[in-house]
Design an enzyme around this catalytic site. Structure first.
Site, PDB file in Angstrom:
ATOM      1  N   THR A   9       0.806  -1.219   0.000  1.00  0.00           N
ATOM      2  CA  THR A   9       0.000   0.000   0.000  1.00  0.00           C
ATOM      3  C   THR A   9       0.842   1.274   0.000  1.00  0.00           C
ATOM      4  O   THR A   9       0.312   2.373  -0.121  1.00  0.00           O
ATOM      5  CB  THR A   9      -0.945   0.042   1.220  1.00  0.00           C
ATOM      6  OG1 THR A   9      -0.146  -0.017   2.411  1.00  0.00           O
ATOM      7  CG2 THR A   9      -1.915  -1.119   1.205  1.00  0.00           C
ATOM      8  N   GLY A  10       2.162   1.141   0.142  1.00  0.00           N
ATOM      9  CA  GLY A  10       3.033   2.311   0.167  1.00  0.00           C
ATOM     10  C   GLY A  10       3.285   2.862  -1.225  1.00  0.00           C
ATOM     11  O   GLY A  10       2.882   2.278  -2.239  1.00  0.00           O
ATOM     12  N   VAL A  12       6.079   3.082  -3.023  1.00  0.00           N
ATOM     13  CA  VAL A  12       6.876   2.182  -3.865  1.00  0.00           C
ATOM     14  C   VAL A  12       6.095   0.910  -4.154  1.00  0.00           C
ATOM     15  O   VAL A  12       6.131   0.387  -5.275  1.00  0.00           O
ATOM     16  CB  VAL A  12       8.237   1.871  -3.213  1.00  0.00           C
ATOM     17  CG1 VAL A  12       9.005   0.821  -4.025  1.00  0.00           C
ATOM     18  CG2 VAL A  12       9.069   3.141  -3.082  1.00  0.00           C
ATOM     19  N   ARG A  97      21.869  -3.568   2.567  1.00  0.00           N
ATOM     20  CA  ARG A  97      22.737  -3.106   1.467  1.00  0.00           C
ATOM     21  C   ARG A  97      24.228  -3.243   1.762  1.00  0.00           C
ATOM     22  O   ARG A  97      24.996  -3.614   0.888  1.00  0.00           O
ATOM     23  CB  ARG A  97      22.412  -1.646   1.125  1.00  0.00           C
ATOM     24  CG  ARG A  97      21.067  -1.474   0.442  1.00  0.00           C
ATOM     25  CD  ARG A  97      20.756   0.003   0.255  1.00  0.00           C
ATOM     26  NE  ARG A  97      19.401   0.192  -0.235  1.00  0.00           N
ATOM     27  CZ  ARG A  97      18.712   1.315  -0.086  1.00  0.00           C
ATOM     28  NH1 ARG A  97      19.265   2.355   0.541  1.00  0.00           N
ATOM     29  NH2 ARG A  97      17.482   1.418  -0.552  1.00  0.00           N
ATOM     30  N   CYS A 126      17.919   4.897  -4.291  1.00  0.00           N
ATOM     31  CA  CYS A 126      17.483   5.473  -5.566  1.00  0.00           C
ATOM     32  C   CYS A 126      18.530   6.389  -6.181  1.00  0.00           C
ATOM     33  O   CYS A 126      18.809   6.309  -7.390  1.00  0.00           O
ATOM     34  CB  CYS A 126      16.156   6.219  -5.383  1.00  0.00           C
ATOM     35  SG  CYS A 126      16.115   7.305  -3.939  1.00  0.00           S
ATOM     36  N   GLN A 153      16.829  16.193  -4.840  1.00  0.00           N
ATOM     37  CA  GLN A 153      15.970  15.031  -4.715  1.00  0.00           C
ATOM     38  C   GLN A 153      14.504  15.368  -4.470  1.00  0.00           C
ATOM     39  O   GLN A 153      14.167  16.238  -3.669  1.00  0.00           O
ATOM     40  CB  GLN A 153      16.496  14.122  -3.593  1.00  0.00           C
ATOM     41  CG  GLN A 153      17.884  13.583  -3.922  1.00  0.00           C
ATOM     42  CD  GLN A 153      18.395  12.557  -2.925  1.00  0.00           C
ATOM     43  OE1 GLN A 153      19.588  12.449  -2.723  1.00  0.00           O
ATOM     44  NE2 GLN A 153      17.512  11.784  -2.307  1.00  0.00           N
ATOM     45  N   SER A 156       9.096  12.895  -3.108  1.00  0.00           N
ATOM     46  CA  SER A 156       8.501  11.556  -3.120  1.00  0.00           C
ATOM     47  C   SER A 156       9.437  10.532  -2.507  1.00  0.00           C
ATOM     48  O   SER A 156       9.010   9.467  -2.068  1.00  0.00           O
ATOM     49  CB  SER A 156       8.130  11.135  -4.551  1.00  0.00           C
ATOM     50  OG  SER A 156       9.276  11.093  -5.384  1.00  0.00           O
ATOM     51  N   GLY A 157      10.749  10.866  -2.435  1.00  0.00           N
ATOM     52  CA  GLY A 157      11.693   9.985  -1.763  1.00  0.00           C
ATOM     53  C   GLY A 157      11.442   9.907  -0.272  1.00  0.00           C
ATOM     54  O   GLY A 157      11.852   8.938   0.383  1.00  0.00           O
ATOM     55  N   ARG A 227      17.049  18.237  -0.693  1.00  0.00           N
ATOM     56  CA  ARG A 227      15.636  17.981  -1.000  1.00  0.00           C
ATOM     57  C   ARG A 227      15.049  19.238  -1.626  1.00  0.00           C
ATOM     58  O   ARG A 227      15.199  20.345  -1.095  1.00  0.00           O
ATOM     59  CB  ARG A 227      14.885  17.629   0.291  1.00  0.00           C
ATOM     60  CG  ARG A 227      13.536  17.006   0.084  1.00  0.00           C
ATOM     61  CD  ARG A 227      13.619  15.601  -0.470  1.00  0.00           C
ATOM     62  NE  ARG A 227      14.176  14.634   0.462  1.00  0.00           N
ATOM     63  CZ  ARG A 227      14.398  13.360   0.156  1.00  0.00           C
ATOM     64  NH1 ARG A 227      14.099  12.901  -1.045  1.00  0.00           N
ATOM     65  NH2 ARG A 227      14.909  12.528   1.044  1.00  0.00           N
ATOM     66  N   HIS A 234      14.650  12.359  -9.209  1.00  0.00           N
ATOM     67  CA  HIS A 234      15.858  12.918  -8.592  1.00  0.00           C
ATOM     68  C   HIS A 234      16.807  13.409  -9.682  1.00  0.00           C
ATOM     69  O   HIS A 234      16.914  12.799 -10.750  1.00  0.00           O
ATOM     70  CB  HIS A 234      16.588  11.854  -7.766  1.00  0.00           C
ATOM     71  CG  HIS A 234      15.884  11.459  -6.506  1.00  0.00           C
ATOM     72  ND1 HIS A 234      14.779  12.109  -6.001  1.00  0.00           N
ATOM     73  CD2 HIS A 234      16.153  10.447  -5.619  1.00  0.00           C
ATOM     74  CE1 HIS A 234      14.400  11.524  -4.865  1.00  0.00           C
ATOM     75  NE2 HIS A 234      15.211  10.516  -4.625  1.00  0.00           N
TER      76      HIS A 234
END
Length: 333
Positions: A9-10, A12, A97, A126, A153, A156-157, A227, A234
């Protein structure tokens, strides 16, 4: 092929569903997963309604692949539980990561590192993805010595809360703040939290992840992440110094031949990448390609990409596609 989307639901998660549909990813069973407050609600995928299930129920269903975009804490707790039942997890958070035992994958660059034993695969940040997409072929040819990158950026990030803040400020409405300061008519040099060295986590992701993906810790990298009040895409000003000299026209040819990269660079007609036009597209766009006259073997690039697509959802789906195409998924039957 049973596929779960965790965090469905997010922002991404929604784009993941869209990308899976667009790319016609073959699925026999779609499993939407979200937090407890969303369990039982419906989501649409390929014109069908599906009921959201809990993480525990999804593990019990033993999907072949689970695409995660539900935050680092969720990934740390639940990705191993999925992996234990044979699911291959592709995780979009920062949780895995920099784990030495986990691969950090941009398919066009290093998917050939993947094996059947990789049950938790990390999707890079991203801003890192779009930069390495452009730099990987140049590193192979000229060997990168140092990178100086400044990012611009999209909000939306940060997520839905940030978009709501911008919309409220544009409408003159007081509301919940995603940032410490107004974002409308502003630029905030603060992406993620500050580390002890004075850099933000976002800036250090660009350093550490780039070195890992390009498999070269000798590359010196410094970053400033900002931002800005755009809602999708971006942008990055990248100054890259090479060990070896280059020909600018050859650089253009190399980038032009790179899958997933599109050159937009015609000064006569004012053509250059912009987030407004990258929004909703999967490619990484490169322009303002020019030699840095202030020191030898140094190039300037302007790199733009949709951070929710290639920067997140599309890259994740591409990893899944590679696993399927190369028979790297162990059957959970």
């Amino acid at each position: 092929m049973k596929l779960a989307v965790v965090g469905v639901t997010g922002m991404v998660g929604e784009v993941m569903r869209k990308v899976l549909e667009e790319r016609n990813f073959k699925i026999t069973e779609f499993i939407p997963v979200a937090s407890e407050r969303s369990v039982g609600k419906k989501v649409t995928f390929k014109n069908q309604e599906f009921t959201i299930v809990s993480l525990a129920d999804a593990v019990a269903m033993k999907p072949d692949v689970a695409l995660f975009s539900a935050g680092g804490d969720t990934s740390l707790e639940w990705a191993p539980k999925f992996a234990q039942v044979g699911t291959t997890v592709i995780d979009n958070s920062s949780a895995w990561r920099m784990d030495h035992s986990k691969k950090l994958i941009v398919p066009e660059i290093n998917a050939n590192e993947l094996t059947k034993e990789d049950k938790i695969i990390a999707n890079p940040n991203c801003s890192t993805i779009q930069m390495v997409m452009a730099l990987a072929p140049l590193h192979e040819k000229y060997k990168i010595k140092r990178i100086v990158v400044s990012t611009y950026q999209s909000i939306s990030g940060t997520g839905v809360k940030a978009i709501q803040q911008l919309e409220n400020e544009m409408a003159g409405v007081k509301g919940e703040m995603a940032y410490h300061y107004p974002i409308h008519k502003n630029a905030i040099p603060h992406c993620d939290v500050f580390e002890e060295n004075g850099y933000t986590k976002e800036e250090m992701k660009l350093v550490r992840e780039t070195q890992k993906i390009l498999n070269d810790k000798t590359i010196a990298i410094t970053a400033t992440a900002v931002r800005i009040p755009t809602s999708g895409g971006h942008s990055e000003a990248v100054n890259v110094e090479f060990e070896n000299d280059f020909d600018v026209e050859e650089v253009r040819q190399l980038l032009n031949q790179t899958d997933g990269v599109t050159i937009q660079d015609n000064l006569d007609t004012n053509i250059y990448p912009m987030p407004l036009y990258a929004n909703g597209k999967d490619d990484v766009f490169v322009g303002r390609i020019r030699r840095d006259g202030s020191q030898p073997n140094t190039l300037n690039l302007w790199i733009v990409s949709d951070n929710l697509r290639k920067g997140a959802a599309t890259n994740t789906v591409q990893i899944a596609e590679y696993l399927v195409a190369n028979n790297l998924l162990q059957s959970t039957l």
